[in-house]
Design a protein around this motif. Structure first.
Motif, PDB file in Angstrom:
ATOM      1  N   GLN A   1      11.938  36.208  29.966  1.00 30.89           N
ATOM      2  CA  GLN A   1      12.373  35.067  30.771  1.00 30.89           C
ATOM      3  C   GLN A   1      11.189  34.188  31.168  1.00 30.89           C
ATOM      4  OE1 GLN A   1      14.514  37.478  33.703  1.00 30.89           O
ATOM      5  NE2 GLN A   1      16.384  36.315  33.222  1.00 30.89           N
ATOM      6  N   ILE A   2      10.071  34.828  31.518  1.00 25.75           N
ATOM      7  CA  ILE A   2       8.880  34.060  31.900  1.00 25.75           C
ATOM      8  C   ILE A   2       8.357  33.266  30.705  1.00 25.75           C
ATOM      9  CG2 ILE A   2       6.455  34.268  32.594  1.00 25.75           C
ATOM     10  CD1 ILE A   2       7.276  36.635  34.341  1.00 25.75           C
ATOM     11  N   ALA A   3       8.354  33.910  29.508  1.00 29.34           N
ATOM     12  CA  ALA A   3       7.853  33.241  28.309  1.00 29.34           C
ATOM     13  C   ALA A   3       8.713  32.047  27.928  1.00 29.34           C
ATOM     14  CB  ALA A   3       7.793  34.229  27.145  1.00 29.34           C
ATOM     15  N   SER A   4      10.011  32.097  28.213  1.00 29.16           N
ATOM     16  CA  SER A   4      10.923  31.020  27.816  1.00 29.16           C
ATOM     17  C   SER A   4      11.139  29.990  28.913  1.00 29.16           C
ATOM     18  CB  SER A   4      12.281  31.614  27.413  1.00 29.16           C
ATOM     19  OG  SER A   4      12.144  32.541  26.352  1.00 29.16           O
ATOM     20  N   ALA A   5      10.650  30.283  30.137  1.00 25.45           N
ATOM     21  CA  ALA A   5      10.964  29.426  31.277  1.00 25.45           C
ATOM     22  C   ALA A   5      10.474  27.999  31.103  1.00 25.45           C
ATOM     23  CB  ALA A   5      10.364  30.034  32.553  1.00 25.45           C
ATOM     24  N   PHE A   6       9.321  27.819  30.403  1.00 19.20           N
ATOM     25  CA  PHE A   6       8.733  26.491  30.267  1.00 19.20           C
ATOM     26  C   PHE A   6       9.189  25.768  28.996  1.00 19.20           C
ATOM     27  CE2 PHE A   6       5.771  28.865  32.938  1.00 19.20           C
ATOM     28  CZ  PHE A   6       5.605  28.002  34.006  1.00 19.20           C
ATOM     29  N   LYS A   7      10.058  26.397  28.207  1.00 15.03           N
ATOM     30  CA  LYS A   7      10.499  25.757  26.964  1.00 15.03           C
ATOM     31  C   LYS A   7      11.468  24.625  27.277  1.00 15.03           C
ATOM     32  CE  LYS A   7      10.054  29.764  23.911  1.00 15.03           C
ATOM     33  NZ  LYS A   7      10.778  30.693  23.002  1.00 15.03           N
TER      34      LYS A   7
END
Length: 488
Positions: free
Chosen positions: A424-430
């Motif tokens: 979730q953290i890795a995708s949060a800024f996408k």
């Protein structure tokens, strides 16, 4: 194909060596034949000169009035003397071709008389006869005394030693040349294999690559052009693998973006439709009922205002996403600490609506070189995110300070709430990402952190998120503006 190439090499070398060998043999034989002919001619000229001297001296000593008669009378003596002087058998003939005397009739019997016939016509001639490796010459010329032909002398000279010697030389040269050409042919054949075998391997490897097997590699321990070709082939396969892997990643990333854009479009369509439908519904009822129901009128107007504000916020977010590549405003020194304090005061009202609070700790002189409106949007989005996704009655901690090296400014916004996974953290800024959160607010399309990251990157900063033990924290680092003498 390479089998054909090797065959061409072998056949080509074979033909070249055979033609060269034959040409060498023919040239040598012609040269030796010409050399032997020169030697024979030189010997026969000496033989004639010696014979003429002897006959002339004999005629001068005896002054015969009939030279023809004298030649016939002294033929036996003359032939014997010439035989001893020249080591050749001699025959004397009349001017009509009748034999007067022969030192060895067997040497002249059964052999060509072409030289004798020419001598009868007043010419000097010789005939060479070969028998195995032996060779002999019949030499005839007319004897002339005081301008008058008095007879014919015919010599039988043996040149067997000369032809035997030249024959041995020819044989030696033949076998030596044959050995040299065989060695050269074998070397050429090995050289052709040295060239064609690696090319065959290279062809097989390229065929495997065409069939889809890219695990083929060539290992030639050579430093020549073929070795470099093998290295280039291996490098080419590595590059192809790398490009295919890159294309695969790009394809997967593009597919993911397409899916995210589709979800984003669906969300936008739904989220824009929801408030508009609600606003339209209340507006139509209010238009029909007017102010006859004051309580419903106030409730409807409040709902319309709230939905309009939420719709306005979504539109602003969409506009920010669409103008990321647009021309930016001119940057200027901004006191981020003052800006953050003003925003925390303003957002506290929104936090109280959710029964939450904001606690700010910020130092002085937090000056950054950037765009005021976009920095304001950066902090608003982070604060709004913290308010929406924090736990009930949460206290949101906001801090700003100078970095340890004095060249950066560090901002932290932390709130208690649901612990996020690494994915979730890795995708949060996408872009277009909308995660599944328990406290997700209706109308949120997952654009906030994407906009935040874009603003931070445009200001040459960094942003990261950590979530552990029920607390999520966002860290932002921006370059500090360097102030000298009161100027930035």
């Amino acid at each position: 194909m390479l089998h054909t190439l090797r065959s061409k090499f072998v056949i080509g070398f074979f033909l070249i060596f055979c033609l060269s060998f034959l040409l060498l043999n023919v040239t040598l034989k012609e040269y030796i034949r010409s050399s032997n002919k020169s030697i024979v001619t030189s010997d026969l000229i000496d033989l004639k000169n010696n014979g003429n001297i002897y006959v002339t001296q004999a005629f001068l000593i005896n002054h015969f009035t009939n030279n023809d008669l004298y030649f016939g009378q002294m033929a036996e003596e003359m032939a014997g003397d010439l035989r001893r002087a020249t080591s050749s058998d001699v025959s004397a003939y009349t001017i009509d071709g009748n034999l007067l005397y022969s030192t060895d009739a067997g040497k002249f019997a059964g052999r060509s008389t072409d030289d004798l016939k020419l001598a009868l016509k007043g010419k000097t001639a010789y005939t060479i006869s070969y028998k195995g490796s032996a060779g002999s010459v019949l030499y005839s010329y007319p004897v002339v005394i005081d301008g008058v032909k008095v007879g014919i002398l015919r010599f039988a000279k043996d040149f067997s030693s000369l032809y035997e010697q030249t024959g041995r030389i020819l044989n030696l040269i033949f076998y030596l040349a044959l050995a040299i050409f065989l060695a050269a042919f074998v070397f050429s054949y090995l050289l052709s294999r040295h060239i064609t075998i690696p090319l065959m391997k290279l062809t097989n490897a390229s065929t495997e690559v065409i069939r889809g097997n890219r695990n083929v590699r060539l290992a030639f321990r050579r430093k020549d052009e073929i070795g470099r070709l093998a290295d280039n082939f291996n490098d080419m396969i590595e590059r192809i693998d790398s490009q295919i892997a890159t294309i695969g990643r790009d394809r997967d990333r593009l597919q993911s973006l397409i899916e995210q854009e589709k979800r984003f479009f669906d969300n936008v369509t739904h989220e824009l439709k929801t408030p508009l439908t609600s606003i339209l519904g209340y507006a139509e009822i209010i238009r029909e009922n007017g102010e006859s129901d004051p309580a419903f009128f106030r409730k409807g107007m409040t709902h319309i205002v709230d939905e309009s504000r939420r719709l306005h916020g979504m539109v602003l977010n969409l506009l920010e996403v669409s103008r990321r590549d647009a021309v930016r405003e001119e940057a200027e020194p901004i006191d981020a600490g003052v800006l953050l304090r003003d925003l925390c005061d303003a957002m506290s009202i929104r936090a109280k609506r959710y029964k939450k609070s904001i606690v700010l700790t910020a130092g002085d002189g937090l000056v950054v070189f950037g765009e005021a409106d976009r920095l304001r949007q950066l902090f608003i989005n982070l604060l709004d995110n913290a308010i929406k996704y924090s736990a009930p009655l949460a206290e949101i901690a906001v801090a700003g300070e100078h970095g340890p090296n004095g060249k950066t400014l560090r901002f932290m916004i932390s709130n208690p709430g649901e612990t996020l996974s690494a994915g979730q953290i890795a995708s949060a800024f996408k872009p277009f990402y909308s995660g599944d959160r328990t406290f997700k607010e209706e109308g949120s399309m997952g654009l906030g952190l994407s906009i935040v990251q874009s603003i931070v990157e445009d200001h040459c900063g960094t942003i990261r998120m950590e979530s552990d033990k029920g607390r999520t924290t966002v860290y932002v680092e921006l370059p500090a503006a360097i102030i000298k003498g009161g100027e930035v």
